[in-house]
Design a protein around this motif. Structure first.
Motif, mmCIF file in Angstrom:
data_model
loop_
_atom_site.group_PDB
_atom_site.id
_atom_site.type_symbol
_atom_site.label_atom_id
_atom_site.label_comp_id
_atom_site.label_asym_id
_atom_site.label_seq_id
_atom_site.Cartn_x
_atom_site.Cartn_y
_atom_site.Cartn_z
ATOM 1 N N TYR A 74 0.711 -1.052 0.138
ATOM 2 C CA TYR A 74 0.061 0.245 -0.042
ATOM 3 C C TYR A 74 0.742 1.740 0.444
ATOM 4 O O TYR A 74 0.928 2.228 -0.737
ATOM 5 C CB TYR A 74 -0.804 0.173 0.912
ATOM 6 C CG TYR A 74 -2.556 0.785 0.707
ATOM 7 C CD1 TYR A 74 -3.216 1.071 -0.639
ATOM 8 C CD2 TYR A 74 -2.428 1.498 1.982
ATOM 9 C CE1 TYR A 74 -3.720 1.164 -0.639
ATOM 10 C CE2 TYR A 74 -4.207 2.667 1.854
ATOM 11 C CZ TYR A 74 -4.841 2.656 0.620
ATOM 12 O OH TYR A 74 -5.774 2.702 0.485
ATOM 13 N N ILE A 75 1.625 1.605 0.536
ATOM 14 C CA ILE A 75 2.849 2.417 0.194
ATOM 15 C C ILE A 75 3.517 2.418 -0.595
ATOM 16 O O ILE A 75 2.993 3.614 -1.324
ATOM 17 C CB ILE A 75 3.986 1.841 1.454
ATOM 18 C CG1 ILE A 75 3.059 1.941 2.928
ATOM 19 C CG2 ILE A 75 5.358 3.020 1.460
ATOM 20 C CD1 ILE A 75 4.385 1.953 3.686
ATOM 21 N N VAL A 76 3.728 1.571 -1.475
ATOM 22 C CA VAL A 76 4.495 1.403 -2.856
ATOM 23 C C VAL A 76 3.543 2.365 -3.747
ATOM 24 O O VAL A 76 3.485 3.073 -4.512
ATOM 25 C CB VAL A 76 4.855 -0.135 -2.867
ATOM 26 C CG1 VAL A 76 5.037 0.084 -4.638
ATOM 27 C CG2 VAL A 76 6.131 -0.420 -2.761
ATOM 28 N N TRP A 77 2.408 1.751 -3.125
ATOM 29 C CA TRP A 77 1.058 2.174 -3.914
ATOM 30 C C TRP A 77 0.770 3.654 -4.338
ATOM 31 O O TRP A 77 0.506 4.263 -4.704
ATOM 32 C CB TRP A 77 -0.124 1.669 -3.680
ATOM 33 C CG TRP A 77 -1.240 2.170 -4.733
ATOM 34 C CD1 TRP A 77 -2.787 2.830 -3.855
ATOM 35 C CD2 TRP A 77 -2.184 2.103 -5.996
ATOM 36 N NE1 TRP A 77 -3.231 2.998 -4.497
ATOM 37 C CE2 TRP A 77 -3.088 3.382 -6.203
ATOM 38 C CE3 TRP A 77 -1.167 1.889 -7.293
ATOM 39 C CZ2 TRP A 77 -3.466 3.295 -6.666
ATOM 40 C CZ3 TRP A 77 -2.008 2.519 -8.045
ATOM 41 C CH2 TRP A 77 -2.718 2.917 -8.566
ATOM 42 N N ARG A 78 1.188 3.796 -2.795
ATOM 43 C CA ARG A 78 0.522 5.573 -2.119
ATOM 44 C C ARG A 78 1.303 6.800 -3.234
ATOM 45 O O ARG A 78 0.842 7.339 -3.722
ATOM 46 C CB ARG A 78 0.326 5.590 -1.245
ATOM 47 C CG ARG A 78 -0.327 4.838 -0.033
ATOM 48 C CD ARG A 78 -2.430 5.788 -0.971
ATOM 49 N NE ARG A 78 -3.637 5.970 0.322
ATOM 50 C CZ ARG A 78 -3.905 6.348 -0.008
ATOM 51 N NH1 ARG A 78 -4.843 7.138 -1.260
ATOM 52 N NH2 ARG A 78 -5.317 6.102 0.429
ATOM 53 N N VAL A 79 2.450 5.778 -3.053
ATOM 54 C CA VAL A 79 3.806 7.115 -3.878
ATOM 55 C C VAL A 79 3.699 6.633 -5.022
ATOM 56 O O VAL A 79 3.412 7.563 -5.904
ATOM 57 C CB VAL A 79 5.120 6.263 -3.575
ATOM 58 C CG1 VAL A 79 6.153 6.851 -4.346
ATOM 59 C CG2 VAL A 79 5.430 6.200 -2.177
ATOM 60 N N TYR A 80 2.914 5.631 -5.518
ATOM 61 C CA TYR A 80 2.439 5.361 -6.912
ATOM 62 C C TYR A 80 1.909 6.382 -7.648
ATOM 63 O O TYR A 80 2.163 7.245 -8.813
ATOM 64 C CB TYR A 80 2.855 4.514 -7.530
ATOM 65 C CG TYR A 80 2.510 4.141 -8.937
ATOM 66 C CD1 TYR A 80 2.605 4.214 -10.163
ATOM 67 C CD2 TYR A 80 1.005 3.699 -9.690
ATOM 68 C CE1 TYR A 80 2.565 3.627 -11.358
ATOM 69 C CE2 TYR A 80 0.632 3.812 -11.023
ATOM 70 C CZ TYR A 80 1.308 3.760 -11.789
ATOM 71 O OH TYR A 80 0.111 2.881 -12.709
ATOM 72 N N GLU A 81 0.742 6.379 -6.338
ATOM 73 C CA GLU A 81 -0.585 7.771 -6.913
ATOM 74 C C GLU A 81 -0.444 8.640 -7.239
ATOM 75 O O GLU A 81 -0.772 9.669 -7.744
ATOM 76 C CB GLU A 81 -1.035 7.023 -6.198
ATOM 77 C CG GLU A 81 -2.833 6.871 -6.292
ATOM 78 C CD GLU A 81 -3.523 6.806 -5.390
ATOM 79 O OE1 GLU A 81 -5.091 7.303 -4.508
ATOM 80 O OE2 GLU A 81 -3.874 6.426 -4.044
ATOM 81 N N SER A 82 0.558 8.949 -5.570
ATOM 82 C CA SER A 82 0.810 10.386 -5.835
ATOM 83 C C SER A 82 1.561 11.020 -7.092
ATOM 84 O O SER A 82 2.001 12.174 -7.540
ATOM 85 C CB SER A 82 1.605 10.740 -4.076
ATOM 86 O OG SER A 82 2.836 10.146 -4.166
ATOM 87 N N GLY A 103 0.402 10.814 -0.375
ATOM 88 C CA GLY A 103 1.621 10.773 0.227
ATOM 89 C C GLY A 103 1.978 10.437 1.272
ATOM 90 O O GLY A 103 2.318 9.365 1.957
ATOM 91 N N LEU A 104 1.326 11.914 2.288
ATOM 92 C CA LEU A 104 1.341 11.367 3.451
ATOM 93 C C LEU A 104 0.662 10.452 4.051
ATOM 94 O O LEU A 104 1.031 9.840 5.579
ATOM 95 C CB LEU A 104 1.594 12.912 4.293
ATOM 96 C CG LEU A 104 2.348 14.031 4.001
ATOM 97 C CD1 LEU A 104 2.453 15.183 3.972
ATOM 98 C CD2 LEU A 104 3.917 14.039 4.320
ATOM 99 N N SER A 105 -0.800 9.927 3.799
ATOM 100 C CA SER A 105 -1.643 9.495 4.041
ATOM 101 C C SER A 105 -1.147 7.972 4.673
ATOM 102 O O SER A 105 -1.490 6.859 5.378
ATOM 103 C CB SER A 105 -2.560 8.997 3.308
ATOM 104 O OG SER A 105 -2.126 8.654 1.901
ATOM 105 N N SER A 106 -0.136 7.631 4.069
ATOM 106 C CA SER A 106 0.522 6.419 3.704
ATOM 107 C C SER A 106 1.679 6.243 5.112
ATOM 108 O O SER A 106 2.326 5.294 5.527
ATOM 109 C CB SER A 106 1.876 6.173 2.324
ATOM 110 O OG SER A 106 2.402 7.206 2.797
ATOM 111 N N ILE A 107 1.545 7.258 6.315
ATOM 112 C CA ILE A 107 2.501 6.978 7.387
ATOM 113 C C ILE A 107 1.973 6.720 8.730
ATOM 114 O O ILE A 107 2.704 5.477 8.594
ATOM 115 C CB ILE A 107 2.158 8.695 8.316
ATOM 116 C CG1 ILE A 107 3.012 9.584 7.202
ATOM 117 C CG2 ILE A 107 2.841 8.680 8.917
ATOM 118 C CD1 ILE A 107 3.244 11.174 7.324
ATOM 119 N N ALA A 108 0.911 6.241 8.230
ATOM 120 C CA ALA A 108 -0.554 4.750 9.675
ATOM 121 C C ALA A 108 0.392 3.746 9.149
ATOM 122 O O ALA A 108 0.746 2.970 9.539
ATOM 123 C CB ALA A 108 -1.537 5.348 9.259
#
Length: 284
Positions: A74-82, A103-108
């Motif tokens: 999910y972190i990789v996806w969030r970075v990709y998405e951003s 991108g920051l939402s992946s902190i959790a």
């Protein structure tokens, strides 16, 4: 001819793994909270404590590895998405802010992944009964620095702001653009919206309590004020009431169920093929 949605791009599976892993965690957290209320289990309604508990069992270690893989996906996806901007937020100031927020939402997710790593390598002070000893130790070390209290206060403000975002996201249904559910019947969509609304509201309440006590810890320079998810549940039960406790616990389970639905229906490319209506055109 194969449509874009039928193209087997491996990137589209990343949010699925992440959402399913997140769903498993929060369903379990909600269930443990209810078991603790019934005195069947002694605490542990916290993400880190849950991972620590699972790691005591051979099958549990497999689950922890699966959750770690899901969080990293999910972190990789969030970075990709951003970076790729599949939802066309744009490159203006507003668009960049929304993409940065993604991108920051992946902190959790990163915190859960970190907890999984330290649990697997046995290098943590995480308590199975939900006591936030690790968090309090971290805050205590920071408070020994001249700048520590201000950092803790700032962290509390950020966490509290995240709680407000959870409320806003659930109320406005901001998640809809990521879900391919326009072809669902009205009853199924209403059920998903119910899971999302109660889930985001409950998560917002828990996160808001955590943020509030971080601010108190910074203002008083006392790490004992720091709470985690488990102790946030305790605060609700002790100071608000049994019914709100149960409602938030059930809402946490609903959040997990919503994450299952999100993972299964995740629209990774915002449907450029036009094979279904956008969420904005759905009938409620």
């Amino acid at each position: 001819m194969e449509s874009p949605r039928e193209h087997k791009n491996p990137i589209r599976y990343l949010p699925f793994y992440g959402c399913i892993s997140t769903g498993l965690i929060y369903i379990a957290v909600g269930v443990v909270a209810i078991l603790s209320m019934l005195r069947i289990k002694q605490g542990g309604a916290d993400e880190s404590s849950l991972l620590k508990y699972l790691n005591d069992y051979t099958w549990g270690k497999v689950v922890v590895w699966m959750i770690l893989f899901g969080m990293l996906s999910y972190i990789v996806w969030r970075v990709y998405e951003s970076i790729k901007d599949p939802y066309n937020y744009g490159s203006d100031l507003k668009g960049k802010a929304r993409r940065a927020g993604i991108g920051l939402s992946s902190i959790a997710d990163a915190l859960i992944a970190f907890s999984a790593v330290v649990v697997l390598i046995g290098a943590s002070d995480i308590q199975e009964d939900g006591r936030p000893e690790q968090q309090r130790e971290m805050v205590g070390n920071m408070l020994q620095e001249s700048w520590g209290s201000w950092v803790i206060i700032l962290l509390g403000v950020i966490v509290s702001g995240t709680a407000l975002v959870q409320f806003f996201y659930g109320i406005t249904r901001g998640y809809r653009e990521r879900m391919d559910i326009a072809h669902f019947n009205k009853e199924k969509r209403k059920l998903i919206y119910f899971f999302a609304y109660t889930g985001y509201l409950s998560r917002g309440i828990i996160i808001g309590i955590i943020g509030y006590f971080f601010i108190r810890a910074g203002l008083s320079k006392n790490q004992e004020y720091v709470v985690n998810t488990d102790k946030a549940f305790n605060f609700i039960g002790d100071h608000v009431g049994l019914l709100p406790f149960v409602l938030v616990a059930v809402g946490t389970i609903c959040y997990g169920l919503f994450m299952f639905a999100l993972g299964i229906t995740y629209d990774v490319d915002n449907d450029p093929s036009g094979t279904h209506r956008s969420p904005e055109t759905e009938k409620p």
